[in-house]
Design a protein around this motif. Structure first.
Motif, mmCIF file in Angstrom:
data_model
loop_
_atom_site.group_PDB
_atom_site.id
_atom_site.type_symbol
_atom_site.label_atom_id
_atom_site.label_comp_id
_atom_site.label_asym_id
_atom_site.label_seq_id
_atom_site.Cartn_x
_atom_site.Cartn_y
_atom_site.Cartn_z
ATOM 1 N N ARG A 22 4.974 -2.699 8.008
ATOM 2 C CA ARG A 22 3.534 -3.817 7.551
ATOM 3 C C ARG A 22 5.208 -4.969 6.883
ATOM 4 O O ARG A 22 6.666 -4.556 6.202
ATOM 5 N N LEU A 23 5.239 -5.828 7.113
ATOM 6 C CA LEU A 23 6.304 -7.016 6.768
ATOM 7 C C LEU A 23 5.128 -7.921 5.429
ATOM 8 O O LEU A 23 4.489 -8.363 5.993
ATOM 9 N N LEU A 24 5.821 -8.565 4.552
ATOM 10 C CA LEU A 24 5.768 -9.244 3.745
ATOM 11 C C LEU A 24 7.698 -10.231 3.938
ATOM 12 O O LEU A 24 8.211 -10.255 3.497
ATOM 13 N N LEU A 25 6.420 -11.403 4.587
ATOM 14 C CA LEU A 25 8.098 -12.703 5.129
ATOM 15 C C LEU A 25 7.808 -13.177 3.677
ATOM 16 O O LEU A 25 6.963 -13.966 3.577
ATOM 17 N N ILE A 26 9.074 -13.292 3.287
ATOM 18 C CA ILE A 26 9.256 -14.361 2.152
ATOM 19 C C ILE A 26 9.883 -16.125 2.423
ATOM 20 O O ILE A 26 11.215 -14.666 2.917
ATOM 21 N N ARG A 27 9.923 -16.281 1.538
ATOM 22 C CA ARG A 27 10.708 -18.219 1.926
ATOM 23 C C ARG A 27 10.572 -19.159 1.166
ATOM 24 O O ARG A 27 9.506 -19.439 0.741
ATOM 25 N N GLN A 28 11.649 -19.798 0.601
ATOM 26 C CA GLN A 28 11.923 -20.135 -0.944
ATOM 27 C C GLN A 28 10.850 -19.966 -1.958
ATOM 28 O O GLN A 28 9.550 -20.263 -2.171
ATOM 29 N N PRO A 38 1.072 -1.382 -0.629
ATOM 30 C CA PRO A 38 -0.146 -0.304 -0.061
ATOM 31 C C PRO A 38 0.457 0.845 -0.111
ATOM 32 O O PRO A 38 2.194 1.545 0.379
ATOM 33 N N PRO A 39 0.294 2.229 -0.578
ATOM 34 C CA PRO A 39 1.071 3.570 -0.343
ATOM 35 C C PRO A 39 1.207 4.658 1.047
ATOM 36 O O PRO A 39 0.103 3.481 1.788
ATOM 37 N N GLY A 40 1.880 5.078 1.341
ATOM 38 C CA GLY A 40 1.711 5.560 2.338
ATOM 39 C C GLY A 40 2.398 4.574 3.868
ATOM 40 O O GLY A 40 2.423 4.859 4.611
ATOM 41 N N ARG A 41 3.144 3.894 3.509
ATOM 42 C CA ARG A 41 3.537 2.369 4.891
ATOM 43 C C ARG A 41 4.851 2.368 3.974
ATOM 44 O O ARG A 41 5.012 2.465 2.984
ATOM 45 N N VAL A 42 5.724 2.322 4.776
ATOM 46 C CA VAL A 42 6.796 0.861 5.071
ATOM 47 C C VAL A 42 7.340 -0.343 4.506
ATOM 48 O O VAL A 42 6.681 -0.815 6.167
ATOM 49 N N THR A 43 6.803 -0.767 3.774
ATOM 50 C CA THR A 43 6.924 -2.530 3.713
ATOM 51 C C THR A 43 7.955 -2.450 3.323
ATOM 52 O O THR A 43 8.753 -2.813 2.658
ATOM 53 N N GLY A 44 8.241 -4.190 4.542
ATOM 54 C CA GLY A 44 9.226 -4.652 4.824
ATOM 55 C C GLY A 44 9.321 -5.941 3.672
ATOM 56 O O GLY A 44 8.366 -6.722 3.863
ATOM 57 N N LEU A 45 10.170 -6.624 3.100
ATOM 58 C CA LEU A 45 10.524 -7.761 2.201
ATOM 59 C C LEU A 45 11.147 -8.063 2.974
ATOM 60 O O LEU A 45 12.557 -7.730 2.396
ATOM 61 N N LEU A 46 11.627 -9.084 4.061
ATOM 62 C CA LEU A 46 11.875 -9.786 4.225
ATOM 63 C C LEU A 46 12.204 -11.118 4.136
ATOM 64 O O LEU A 46 11.420 -12.403 3.690
ATOM 65 N N GLY A 47 13.493 -11.498 4.225
ATOM 66 C CA GLY A 47 13.390 -13.171 3.590
ATOM 67 C C GLY A 47 15.409 -14.125 4.169
ATOM 68 O O GLY A 47 16.248 -12.999 3.404
ATOM 69 N N PRO A 48 15.044 -15.226 3.490
ATOM 70 C CA PRO A 48 16.356 -15.285 4.119
ATOM 71 C C PRO A 48 17.370 -15.055 2.411
ATOM 72 O O PRO A 48 16.244 -14.654 1.188
ATOM 73 N N SER A 49 18.829 -15.187 2.666
ATOM 74 C CA SER A 49 19.363 -14.894 1.056
ATOM 75 C C SER A 49 18.682 -15.661 0.177
ATOM 76 O O SER A 49 18.744 -17.251 0.590
ATOM 77 N N GLY A 50 18.196 -15.595 -0.854
ATOM 78 C CA GLY A 50 18.599 -16.460 -1.737
ATOM 79 C C GLY A 50 17.077 -17.126 -1.804
ATOM 80 O O GLY A 50 16.189 -17.480 -2.691
ATOM 81 N N SER A 51 15.806 -16.729 -1.769
ATOM 82 C CA SER A 51 14.239 -16.340 -1.362
ATOM 83 C C SER A 51 13.267 -16.048 -2.339
ATOM 84 O O SER A 51 12.817 -16.427 -2.437
ATOM 85 N N GLY A 52 13.978 -15.099 -2.969
ATOM 86 C CA GLY A 52 13.207 -14.294 -4.493
ATOM 87 C C GLY A 52 13.394 -13.290 -4.088
ATOM 88 O O GLY A 52 12.165 -12.587 -4.685
#
Ligand SMILES: Nc1ncnc2c1ncn2[C@@H]1O[C@H](COP(=O)(O)OP(=O)(O)OP(=O)(O)O)[C@@H](O)[C@H]1O
Length: 264
Positions: free
Chosen positions: A197-203, A28-42
């Motif tokens: 906000r957080l988007l957690l990504i794995r594999q 969304p706009p107006g937010r800092v969204t974090g895309l977090l995940g291990p190295s190589g997760s995409g």
């Protein structure tokens, strides 16, 4: 007109194998969204897809109301890669002024952008002579100078000292407060707490889409790294059961919904 980014059922292959799978989320706009995940997760692959430089296998990505990669987005989206993206034989000031000119903004804006990343004292230094952390901040200044509506930053705080990291995060939040959509990737979970906000990504799969507090509540962990590990250890099936109970908090890709239905 829709703002922010909407990603639906995104699938991406690289090197002949799937690196993003059924990825659905909104930034969304107006937010800092974090895309977090291990190295190589995409993470980088997803950012490349949003910017429109990554071939996708299927799915849709809408950026500021247009299809990702639409030429009309070029002036509206700022992307800072992990790799060096400025001219080594130009000074910091010349680099940022060059990008300011490309985007049709003035030298005063370049001066401000350099100050915003804490590089005023190094403005006359050749980019090729900068430290790794200074180099990353000079690249950031080149993106900030155009005041993009969507700012995509791939691990922007790597190599920065704690004071500069704090200052950069404060700046990202100031930008978000003015309506900018900010997406920041990191593989360091202690940065997660700095995001709205957080988007957690794995594999290549989205395993959580929540606020830091929401993630702590759901997992019962106070530390976000422990929360991430808790999600991983519960596995996809458990995550999808969460998704069925609390749809806005967790990813609800086609795969997830299917598994959730089976778990009932
Ligand atoms: N050019 C490429 N060709 C083939 N496979 C690639 C290519 N670039 C990346 N990959 C693979 O795609 C997957 C996702 O990589 P990506 O760079 O998106 O991860 P990341 O989460 O950004 O990692 P990091 O935190 O280390 O930057 C990895 O398995 C990686 O090996």
């Amino acid at each position: 007109m829709p703002t922010g980014v909407q990603i639906t059922e995104l699938n991406v292959n690289r090197g002949g194998r799937s690196v993003l799978t059924d990825f659905t989320c909104e930034i969304p706009p107006g937010r800092v969204t974090g895309l977090l995940g291990p190295s190589g997760s995409g993470k980088t692959t997803m950012m490349r897809a949003i910017v429109g430089v990554q071939r996708i296998r299927s799915g849709t990505i809408t950026v500021l109301g247009l299809a990702a990669g639409d030429p009309r987005l070029r002036r509206r989206v700022g992307y800072v890669t992990q790799e060096p993206s400025i001219y080594a034989d130009l000074s910091v000031a010349a680099n940022v002024t060059y990008f300011a000119t490309l985007y049709g903004v003035g030298a005063a804006e370049a001066h401000t952008a350099i100050g915003d990343v804490g590089l005023s004292e190094a403005a006359d230094q050749l980019a090729g002579n900068l430290s790794g952390g200074q180099h990353a901040r000079a690249s950031l200044a080149c993106a900030l100078v155009a005041h993009p509506e969507l700012l995509i930053l791939d691990e922007p705080t790597v190599g920065q000292d704690p004071v500069l990291r704090r200052d950069l995060w404060q700046h990202f939040h100031r930008l978000a407060e003015t309506g900018t959509t900010v997406l920041v990737s990191s593989h360091v979970m202690d940065e997660a707490a700095r995001c709205d906000r957080l988007l957690l990504i794995r594999q290549g799969r989205l395993i959580a889409d929540d606020t830091p507090d929401g993630l702590r509540r759901t997992t019962g962990e106070t530390d976000l790294e422990a929360a991430f590990l808790s999600l991983v250890s519960r596995g996809t099936d458990a995550l999808c059961r969460f998704a069925s109970r609390s749809p806005p908090r967790f990813a609800s890709s086609r795969n997830c919904v299917t598994i959730a239905a089976r778990s009932h």
